[in-house]
Enzyme design. Structure first.
Site, PDB file in Angstrom:
ATOM      1  N   TYR A 133       0.862  -1.193   0.000  1.00 29.42           N
ATOM      2  CA  TYR A 133       0.000   0.000   0.000  1.00 29.42           C
ATOM      3  C   TYR A 133       0.890   1.231   0.000  1.00 29.42           C
ATOM      4  CZ  TYR A 133      -3.250   3.583   1.785  1.00 29.42           C
ATOM      5  OH  TYR A 133      -4.004   4.717   1.972  1.00 29.42           O
ATOM      6  N   ASP A 168       9.217   2.704  -0.301  1.00 30.44           N
ATOM      7  CA  ASP A 168       8.202   3.429   0.448  1.00 30.44           C
ATOM      8  C   ASP A 168       8.348   3.020   1.914  1.00 30.44           C
ATOM      9  OD1 ASP A 168       6.054   4.573   1.638  1.00 30.44           O
ATOM     10  OD2 ASP A 168       4.541   3.725   0.288  1.00 30.44           O
ATOM     11  N   LYS A 223       4.465   9.041   8.893  1.00 32.55           N
ATOM     12  CA  LYS A 223       4.214   8.451  10.215  1.00 32.55           C
ATOM     13  C   LYS A 223       5.236   8.885  11.283  1.00 32.55           C
ATOM     14  CE  LYS A 223       1.082   5.132   8.366  1.00 32.55           C
ATOM     15  NZ  LYS A 223       1.127   4.459   7.094  1.00 32.55           N
TER      16      LYS A 223
HETATM   17  C1  LIG Z   1       0.523   5.018   5.757  1.00 32.33           C
HETATM   18  C2  LIG Z   1       1.240   4.771   4.484  1.00 32.33           C
HETATM   19  C3  LIG Z   1       1.130   5.610   3.369  1.00 32.33           C
HETATM   20  C4  LIG Z   1       0.169   6.777   3.353  1.00 32.33           C
HETATM   21  O1  LIG Z   1       0.487   7.740   4.304  1.00 32.33           O
HETATM   22  P1  LIG Z   1      -0.646   8.793   4.760  1.00 32.33           P
HETATM   23  O2  LIG Z   1       0.063   9.690   5.716  1.00 32.33           O
HETATM   24  O3  LIG Z   1      -1.743   7.984   5.354  1.00 32.33           O
HETATM   25  O4  LIG Z   1      -1.064   9.517   3.522  1.00 32.33           O
HETATM   26  C5  LIG Z   1       1.900   5.351   2.261  1.00 32.33           C
HETATM   27  N1  LIG Z   1       2.740   4.311   2.230  1.00 32.33           N
HETATM   28  C6  LIG Z   1       2.873   3.472   3.265  1.00 32.33           C
HETATM   29  C7  LIG Z   1       3.865   2.354   3.189  1.00 32.33           C
HETATM   30  C8  LIG Z   1       2.126   3.667   4.417  1.00 32.33           C
HETATM   31  O5  LIG Z   1       2.254   2.820   5.438  1.00 32.33           O
END
Ligand SMILES: *Cc1c(COP(=O)(O)O)cnc(C)c1O
Length: 437
Positions: A150, A245, A273
């Site tokens: 994701y 990511d 995060k």
């Molecule tokens: C949480 C997350 C996102 C999205 O981040 P948001 O701050 O919710 O937009 C993208 N990539 C990964 C791997 C994530 O865990």
């Protein structure tokens, strides 16, 4: 089965009913609606340390930790002080500020895999910007992503595999056009031959490969180091960029995230995060050469009204300072391993089909006894067990993210006693879930 409520939830239920009048589904982010588990979502009133309290006054030991940002738990005193000290001086100027420099320096001085960074306001924005950057650098449209990873709600990545193997993606959300989806190639994790074939067949069309090096948004699909090394080598071989990511794994499994853990050098890394200490911060980072494609130096445009705003920078700085204390990550990983291994051990002893994979301070309740490395190895039928476990844990004061596909997080505020309590309660919840026949 019907779930008996042994804790009061009326206030949350009433607030949720009211919220339906304002927000689609009563929420501002979909999983919060508790659709995969029982009862109304909890409206949380406050959190301190490892615990949070809902509007009915129920207290929970929290393993969701705001979905990952709160590596120091709730209301950490060091972060709180920094935020308060900053907020009284004004909250946003739309100019460069010293705290941005300080956070940038702290990160770059302690992360061997990046040389320049740009702050944005969410993980999604970081990923969106990183993709544009990769396309700008390579002058190509297509990207490769993996099923089970994701990357936020970026159009190009709300895409699922089409029929057949290395097919062009099809949209997985209304509003994402097929023409955008077709620029994304979706592959299963771990299939080296298919990756090689795809990169060869689409030579000259692909800008980048994007991967969650530690996929943690669809269960915790821990990958082999050799697969991540393979991605690195193939990206070099085929002249495409490799994006890690690390919105979840960055500053979570170690200060240098998965890049450091596996010692694999990606071309671009995205963060979110943990980096914001509980405030909306994302970032993307790379070599100076690649980052110089970004405006105002280079041709790739990217901007943000609230980017690097001082309050968020102060929170991020305070959070990451604490992460750099000696032994910080080791301690967290030890406590997480102790918890995970004890739950797995209990399940094994009882013959329950559950194990708890973990890396750093991330863990997941995985159903079945086999190691799960790909999205298609998760059996959705098992989520009924999760529903029971989640319900039982709410009754006994433990909060997990409200879906069996979500991972849990241990924070530095979780004490050994908290871990002991969690193990006992999770084992008791398993007894209920697996004895129902
Ligand atoms: C949480 C997350 C996102 C999205 O981040 P948001 O701050 O919710 O937009 C993208 N990539 C990964 C791997 C994530 O865990």
């Amino acid at each position: 089965m019907a779930f008996e409520q042994r804790i009061p939830r009326d206030t949350s239920a009433n607030l949720f009913a009211e919220a339906q009048e304002y927000f689609p589904g009563g929420v501002n982010s979909p999983v919060r609606a508790f659709r995969s588990v029982s009862g109304p979502p909890l409206f949380i009133r406050e959190g301190h340390g490892s615990h949070m309290t809902d509007e009915d006054g129920n207290r929970f030991l929290d393993f969701c930790c705001s979905w990952g940002p709160l590596i120091h738990g709730h209301d950490n005193p060091h972060i709180r002080e920094k935020v308060i000290e900053t907020v009284v001086k004004g909250t946003s100027f739309g100019t460069p500020n010293r705290l941005g420099n300080q956070l940038g320096k702290l990160i770059l001085d302690n992360h061997r895999y990046v040389e320049r960074i740009r702050f944005v306001s969410s993980g999604t924005e970081a990923v969106m910007s990183a993709l544009r950057l990769a396309r700008g650098v390579k002058g190509r449209n297509k990207i490769v992503k993996f099923d089970g990873c994701y990357h936020g709600h970026v159009d190009n990545l709300l895409v699922k595999a089409g029929s057949g193997l290395a097919t062009l993606g099809t949209s997985s959300s209304a509003g994402v056009t097929e023409s955008v989806a077709r620029d994304t190639l979706v592959l299963p994790l771990g299939d080296r031959d298919l990756l090689e074939r795809t990169l060869t067949e689409h030579a000259g069309e692909i800008a980048c490969i994007i991967v969650e090096p530690i996929p943690a948004n669809n269960g915790l699909l821990i990958q082999d180091k050799s697969w991540l090394e393979c991605l690195r080598i193939k990206a070099w071989k085929h002249d495409v960029l490799l994006i890690f990511d690390e919105v979840i794994s960055g500053f979570r499994v170690g200060f240098e995230g998965a890049a450091g853990l596996y010692n694999v050098q990606p071309d671009i890394i995205t963060f979110g995060k943990v980096i914001g200490g509980g405030f909306p911060v994302g970032a993307y980072a790379a070599s100076k050469e690649i980052m110089d494609y970004i405006a105002p130096v280079g041709p790739v445009y990217q901007a943000g009204t609230l980017s690097a705003n001082p309050v968020a920078m102060a929170a991020g700085l305070a959070a990451l300072e604490l992460c750099l204390e000696p032994g910080f990550y080791e301690g967290l990983a030890e406590r997480t391993a102790a918890m995970a291994d004890r739950i797995t051990g209990y399940a094994k002893e009882k013959g329950y089909p559950l194990h708890v994979p973990h890396v750093g301070s991330i863990f997941w309740l995985a159903f079945g006894n086999e190691r799960i490395e790909r999205a298609d190895q998760i059996d959705p039928a098992n989520m009924t067990y999760f529903k029971t476990i989640h319900h039982e844990l709410l009754q006994t004061g433990v909060y997990l993210g409200p879906s069996g596909y979500e991972v849990g997080f241990v924070s530095s505020a979780h004490t050994d006693l908290d871990i002991q309590e969690a193990v006992a309660k999770i084992c008791a919840a398993m007894d209920v879930a697996f004895s129902e026949g």
